[in-house]
Design an enzyme around this catalytic site. Structure first.
Site, PDB file in Angstrom:
ATOM      1  N   GLN A 199      42.401  10.866 132.426  1.00 12.53           N
ATOM      2  CA  GLN A 199      43.052   9.760 133.126  1.00 12.53           C
ATOM      3  C   GLN A 199      42.480   9.520 134.516  1.00 12.53           C
ATOM      4  O   GLN A 199      42.536   8.397 135.023  1.00 12.53           O
ATOM      5  CB  GLN A 199      44.556  10.002 133.208  1.00 12.53           C
ATOM      6  CG  GLN A 199      45.248   9.881 131.852  1.00 12.53           C
ATOM      7  CD  GLN A 199      46.742  10.136 131.922  1.00 12.53           C
ATOM      8  OE1 GLN A 199      47.285  10.524 132.952  1.00 12.53           O
ATOM      9  NE2 GLN A 199      47.424   9.918 130.809  1.00 12.53           N
ATOM     10  N   ARG A 212      52.197  17.838 138.203  1.00  7.52           N
ATOM     11  CA  ARG A 212      50.945  17.577 137.495  1.00  7.52           C
ATOM     12  C   ARG A 212      49.820  17.315 138.499  1.00  7.52           C
ATOM     13  O   ARG A 212      50.018  16.637 139.516  1.00  7.52           O
ATOM     14  CB  ARG A 212      51.111  16.399 136.532  1.00  7.52           C
ATOM     15  CG  ARG A 212      52.165  16.683 135.468  1.00  7.52           C
ATOM     16  CD  ARG A 212      52.430  15.499 134.569  1.00  7.52           C
ATOM     17  NE  ARG A 212      51.286  15.181 133.718  1.00  7.52           N
ATOM     18  CZ  ARG A 212      51.304  14.226 132.787  1.00  7.52           C
ATOM     19  NH1 ARG A 212      52.423  13.523 132.600  1.00  7.52           N
ATOM     20  NH2 ARG A 212      50.245  13.978 132.050  1.00  7.52           N
ATOM     21  N   ASP A 247      47.172  15.006 122.136  1.00 13.94           N
ATOM     22  CA  ASP A 247      48.567  14.569 122.111  1.00 13.94           C
ATOM     23  C   ASP A 247      49.197  14.768 120.741  1.00 13.94           C
ATOM     24  O   ASP A 247      50.425  14.718 120.604  1.00 13.94           O
ATOM     25  CB  ASP A 247      48.675  13.097 122.515  1.00 13.94           C
ATOM     26  CG  ASP A 247      48.716  12.907 124.026  1.00 13.94           C
ATOM     27  OD1 ASP A 247      48.841  13.919 124.750  1.00 13.94           O
ATOM     28  OD2 ASP A 247      48.603  11.755 124.477  1.00 13.94           O
TER      29      ASP A 247
END
Length: 442
Positions: A175, A128, A316
């Site tokens: 994030q 990631r 999500d």
């Protein structure tokens, strides 16, 4: 309704039948943000009803490796953290496991301290991207070395961060921005952050609300620039809401089974943007009631399709919708979810392949997926070690016999007791889980 769809018609819940009450664990997003804020604050904070799962335990362990141990009461329902108002000091090797929040939130916090810190994680987490965050930390005064592909392992050498003005690419993940915001009060000068092409804005709003709860001074200008002043966080006691992303599965289950399901603790004042998923279910024909302290979804016995929906801010939950979309009476297109390709798996591709295995036609693009009506047949689901794939297709399994998961335990990342709870709510309908792989039943 087509002949194929009529085979899946379910009678709506009786108006006289009381809603089922789902037991949803605490929010991962709130738990991990609150853990970091507690470590950064002056004094001892107590987090009540935190999520106890693979990701939060990884975050808890990582904080301990940085010198901020988390103490749990005997029932593991209250976590206490004592902070000093400063970042960590010394040398530390920090294992993030599969937790993306640990890899994105903890490096900025560490960089506000003094020392050398090595962050690493699983192969899945190494894949990631972290480059935007690493570049930002370097511009703020830290020495940062990433892995060969711009991800983990990340080595940080720092003697504090300066603050200043910073523009950040927010198109891959919100994030990065959250990690910098959480650390900003510990920097030596004010931090002004501008995020370009920001995805998942509700998660940033959650971060700002929690920062203010812990005493931070944060302002947002008309052009979207966020300015955070240096200053101490103050310890607080905090109740963690049930996880709205996780609640999406039981809400979708209500829609496809024609029952009513209530989640206590998730009301109109929730900090979590993913509660907006119930508005998407409303478009499929479900009845939705968002109260002061709870939300209830009641299925109507069928799903309406024939619409497009932007789920970029609640990505999500897009898999929850995509998994049940074959049961609708028209195609459903979800768009603005390009960043979902960079999560635990390429979620768009993984959903499309699994639906194809069930006999469902889909079309995909860089940031979208269209799911067409079908009569799905049972098949094995490839979870890709991704908890959200496992939970989403388990909901479809309430209506489609023969769906199995190749990795039932993957749900432990956010909801170890998921399979047991689904069986409790919908006895005789939930997909069978091999005994050796059942989670949350020890």
């Amino acid at each position: 309704m087509t002949e194929a769809q009529s085979a899946f018609h379910v009678k709506p819940a009786s108006a006289a039948r009381p809603p089922l009450t789902a037991r949803i664990p605490g929010s991962k997003s709130l738990t991990n943000r609150a853990l970091l804020l507690a470590a950064a604050a002056v004094g001892t904070s107590r987090l009540r009803s935190p999520l106890v799962s693979d990701d939060t335990l990884a975050f808890r362990t990582a904080l301990g490796e940085l010198g901020f141990p988390v103490h749990a009461d005997p029932s593991d329902t209250v976590w206490s953290v004592t902070g000093t108002g400063r970042g960590p000091v010394g040398r530390a090797r920090v294992w993030c496991a599969d937790a993306g929040t640990a890899a994105r939130f903890l490096p900025p916090f560490a960089a506000t301290g003094s020392g050398e810190f090595l962050f690493d994680g699983s192969d899945q987490l190494r894949a990631r991207p972290l480059r935007p965050l690493a570049d930002a930390l370097a511009r703020l005064g830290a020495s940062v070395r990433t892995g060969p592909d711009g991800g983990l392992p990340v080595r940080i050498e720092s003697d504090g961060l300066y603050g200043g003005e910073l523009a950040l690419d927010g198109s891959l993940s919100s994030q990065y921005l959250t990690g910098l915001l959480l650390a900003a009060p510990l920097m030596t000068t004010p931090l002004s952050l501008t995020a370009e092409r920001l995805v998942s804005r509700p998660y940033v709003d959650m971060t700002l609300a929690l920062m203010r709860r812990f005493g931070a001074s944060v302002d947002e200008s008309a052009d979207g620039t966020l300015r955070v002043l240096p200053g101490d966080y103050t310890a607080v006691d905090l109740d963690i809401e049930p996880d709205a992303s996780t609640a999406s599965y039981v809400f979708a289950a209500a829609a496809v089974t024609g029952t009513a399901v209530t989640v206590p603790g998730l009301g109109r004042h929730s900090l979590q943007g993913d509660l907006r998923f119930v508005e998407v279910l409303r478009r499929t024909g479900a009845r939705v009631e968002i109260g002061e302290h709870a939300t209830t979804v009641t299925g109507t016995g069928r799903l309406r399709g024939g619409f497009d929906v932007d789920m970029g801010e609640i990505s999500d939950t897009f898999m929850t919708l995509a998994a049940i979309a074959p049961l609708a009476d028209g195609p459903i297109t979800v768009h603005s979810i390009a960043h979902a390709r960079l999560k635990e798996s390429d979620r768009i591709a993984a959903v499309a392949r699994n639906l194809a295995a069930l006999g469902v036609e889909t079309t995909t693009g860089p940031d979208r997926i269209t799911v067409h009506p079908a009569e799905p047949t049972g098949a094995g689901i490839a979870c890709h070690r991704d908890h959200r794939i496992g939970m989403a297709f388990s909901v479809l399994g309430l209506r489609v016999p023969g769906i199995t998961l190749d990795d039932p335990a993957c749900v432990g990342k956010t909801f170890p007791g998921f399979h047991a709870e689904l069986r409790r709510l919908f006895p005789g309908q939930a997909p069978a889980v091999p005994t050796a792989d059942r989670t949350g039943e020890q």
